[in-house]
Design an enzyme around this catalytic site. Structure first.
Site, PDB file in Angstrom:
ATOM      1  N   HIS A 195       2.142  -5.969  -3.157  1.00 41.36           N
ATOM      2  CA  HIS A 195       2.690  -4.996  -2.295  1.00 41.36           C
ATOM      3  C   HIS A 195       2.292  -3.495  -2.578  1.00 41.36           C
ATOM      4  O   HIS A 195       1.926  -3.219  -3.765  1.00 41.36           O
ATOM      5  CB  HIS A 195       4.441  -5.183  -2.316  1.00 41.36           C
ATOM      6  CG  HIS A 195       4.894  -4.554  -1.323  1.00 41.36           C
ATOM      7  ND1 HIS A 195       5.079  -3.160  -1.414  1.00 41.36           N
ATOM      8  CD2 HIS A 195       5.335  -5.001   0.054  1.00 41.36           C
ATOM      9  CE1 HIS A 195       5.743  -2.601  -0.346  1.00 41.36           C
ATOM     10  NE2 HIS A 195       5.862  -3.582   0.519  1.00 41.36           N
ATOM     11  N   LYS A 222      13.138  -4.677  -0.973  1.00 39.17           N
ATOM     12  CA  LYS A 222      12.846  -3.681  -2.157  1.00 39.17           C
ATOM     13  C   LYS A 222      14.089  -3.636  -2.851  1.00 39.17           C
ATOM     14  O   LYS A 222      14.788  -4.545  -3.476  1.00 39.17           O
ATOM     15  CB  LYS A 222      12.141  -2.504  -1.398  1.00 39.17           C
ATOM     16  CG  LYS A 222      11.489  -2.764  -0.046  1.00 39.17           C
ATOM     17  CD  LYS A 222      10.718  -1.388   0.302  1.00 39.17           C
ATOM     18  CE  LYS A 222       9.975  -1.940   1.727  1.00 39.17           C
ATOM     19  NZ  LYS A 222       9.105  -1.125   2.001  1.00 39.17           N
ATOM     20  N   GLU A 272      -0.692  -5.204   5.489  1.00 42.90           N
ATOM     21  CA  GLU A 272       0.369  -3.936   5.483  1.00 42.90           C
ATOM     22  C   GLU A 272      -0.401  -2.745   5.389  1.00 42.90           C
ATOM     23  O   GLU A 272      -0.572  -2.265   4.113  1.00 42.90           O
ATOM     24  CB  GLU A 272       1.359  -4.052   4.477  1.00 42.90           C
ATOM     25  CG  GLU A 272       2.265  -5.219   4.745  1.00 42.90           C
ATOM     26  CD  GLU A 272       3.675  -5.344   4.033  1.00 42.90           C
ATOM     27  OE1 GLU A 272       4.546  -5.420   4.753  1.00 42.90           O
ATOM     28  OE2 GLU A 272       3.612  -4.971   2.826  1.00 42.90           O
ATOM     29  N   SER A 306       6.605  -1.198   9.391  1.00 42.64           N
ATOM     30  CA  SER A 306       7.484  -0.907  10.403  1.00 42.64           C
ATOM     31  C   SER A 306       7.848  -1.741  11.573  1.00 42.64           C
ATOM     32  O   SER A 306       7.996  -1.429  12.768  1.00 42.64           O
ATOM     33  CB  SER A 306       6.925   0.659  11.035  1.00 42.64           C
ATOM     34  OG  SER A 306       7.044   1.395   9.760  1.00 42.64           O
ATOM     35  N   ASN A 337      11.797  -8.289   3.093  1.00 46.04           N
ATOM     36  CA  ASN A 337      11.479  -7.774   1.636  1.00 46.04           C
ATOM     37  C   ASN A 337      12.533  -6.640   1.423  1.00 46.04           C
ATOM     38  O   ASN A 337      12.570  -5.564   2.181  1.00 46.04           O
ATOM     39  CB  ASN A 337       9.914  -6.995   1.712  1.00 46.04           C
ATOM     40  CG  ASN A 337      10.010  -6.231   0.219  1.00 46.04           C
ATOM     41  OD1 ASN A 337      10.691  -6.426  -0.593  1.00 46.04           O
ATOM     42  ND2 ASN A 337       8.879  -5.260   0.279  1.00 46.04           N
ATOM     43  N   GLY A 340       7.422   1.842   6.216  1.00 47.39           N
ATOM     44  CA  GLY A 340       8.669   2.824   6.023  1.00 47.39           C
ATOM     45  C   GLY A 340       8.612   3.696   6.856  1.00 47.39           C
ATOM     46  O   GLY A 340       9.420   4.892   6.535  1.00 47.39           O
ATOM     47  N   GLU A 365       3.747  -0.646  -2.705  1.00 49.49           N
ATOM     48  CA  GLU A 365       4.517  -0.132  -3.531  1.00 49.49           C
ATOM     49  C   GLU A 365       4.231  -0.326  -5.175  1.00 49.49           C
ATOM     50  O   GLU A 365       4.475   0.471  -5.761  1.00 49.49           O
ATOM     51  CB  GLU A 365       6.030  -0.171  -3.283  1.00 49.49           C
ATOM     52  CG  GLU A 365       6.271   0.571  -1.993  1.00 49.49           C
ATOM     53  CD  GLU A 365       7.400  -0.038  -1.091  1.00 49.49           C
ATOM     54  OE1 GLU A 365       8.093  -0.997  -1.522  1.00 49.49           O
ATOM     55  OE2 GLU A 365       7.504   0.410   0.007  1.00 49.49           O
TER      56      GLU A 365
HETATM   57  C1  PEP Z   1       7.295  -3.809   3.449  1.00 46.82           C
HETATM   58  O1  PEP Z   1       8.001  -3.247   2.558  1.00 46.82           O
HETATM   59  O2  PEP Z   1       6.538  -4.698   3.246  1.00 46.82           O
HETATM   60  C2  PEP Z   1       7.401  -3.254   4.656  1.00 46.82           C
HETATM   61  C3  PEP Z   1       6.717  -3.575   5.653  1.00 46.82           C
HETATM   62  O3  PEP Z   1       8.538  -2.282   5.017  1.00 46.82           O
HETATM   63  P1  PEP Z   1       8.586  -1.680   6.337  1.00 46.82           P
HETATM   64  O4  PEP Z   1       9.049  -2.844   7.286  1.00 46.82           O
HETATM   65  O5  PEP Z   1       9.948  -0.832   6.107  1.00 46.82           O
HETATM   66  O6  PEP Z   1       7.858  -0.834   6.980  1.00 46.82           O
END
Ligand code: PEP
Length: 237
Positions: free
Chosen positions: A88, A8, A157, A193, A6, A163, A90
């Protein structure tokens, strides 16, 4: 296994094109047969042929129309996009999408046969409230979602792990994944992460069918390495 990236709001159209070229050649060279998904920024969507499936990070539940700032199915169809990320954290927590809106979007793209990667996960204060409250919170994110949809993939997640460099313990991931597998037999990814250094241990957990990677997916060689590790684990099984 499924290995998904992803981006973003990162990488330009040109950088995404170069990225996909580099990724495709490594995947080919290393004989990767895993399912690899890449979700670039909307402005970087384009037709793509190869081992990688390109999907949309978001789209509105419409074919077209008066929805300023949004894109719909018609804009996705121009590039042959048939895969979409929905829910997601966000979009839920930063952009304020409600469960009701997500369900509308889910049903719209389900009707069109899209592959849907549907994200669920709890914020830190919910996790700190104990297992029962946490599972109730995550269960609410399944409300209205057809958990038997054949083209569904779910991504767990934890919001506090996205992040931040923080990850739940492997035991915690296993416990949540086991509980979520009871809700839906759809492939279940872990995200939060994930990086080259920890992807092997995450992918080795029972009921983890793949990973959704944000920040650490932005360098094609790193993401390709994660695909390679997934392949090695599957070859061993
Ligand atoms: C994500 O945006 O779905 C995600 C898992 O981000 P990160 O790997 O940066 O934590």
């Amino acid at each position: 296994m499924i290995v998904a990236a992803n981006f973003k709001t990162n990488l330009t159209r040109k950088k995404t094109l170069n990225y996909l070229g580099a990724l495709e050649s490594i995947l080919k060279e290393k004989n990767i047969s895993q399912e690899v998904l890449v979700f670039p920024a909307t402005s970087s969507l384009d037709e793509h042929e190869g081992l990688v499936t390109v999907g949309a990070q978001n789209a509105y539940a419409t074919f077209n129309g008066a929805f300023t700032g949004e894109i719909g199915q018609e804009q996705l169809d121009e590039f042959g996009i048939k895969t979409i990320l929905i829910g997601h954290s966000e979009r839920r927590h930063v952009l304020g999408e409600t469960q009701e809106e997500l369900v509308t979007k889910f049903n719209f793209y389900k009707e069109l046969g899209f592959k849907i990667v549907y994200c669920v996960g709890e914020p830190l204060e919910i996790r700190e409230s104990g297992n029962e409250i946490m599972m109730k919170y995550i269960s609410a994110q399944y409300e209205g979602i057809d958990t038997e949809y054949e083209n569904l993939t779910i991504a767990y997640e934890p919001v506090w792990a996205i992040g931040t460099g923080l990850t739940p313990t492997l035991d915690d991931i296993q416990t949540v994944h086991q509980a979520l597998k009871a809700k839906s037999k759809a492939p279940l990814l872990y995200g939060g992460s994930v990086k080259v250094a920890n992807v092997e241990e995450v992918l080795s957990i029972e009921n983890v069918d793949g990973v959704l990677v944000g920040g650490a997916s932005l360098i094609a060689q790193d993401f390709a390495k994660m695909c390679e590790i997934a392949q090695e684990i599957e070859n061993k099984e």
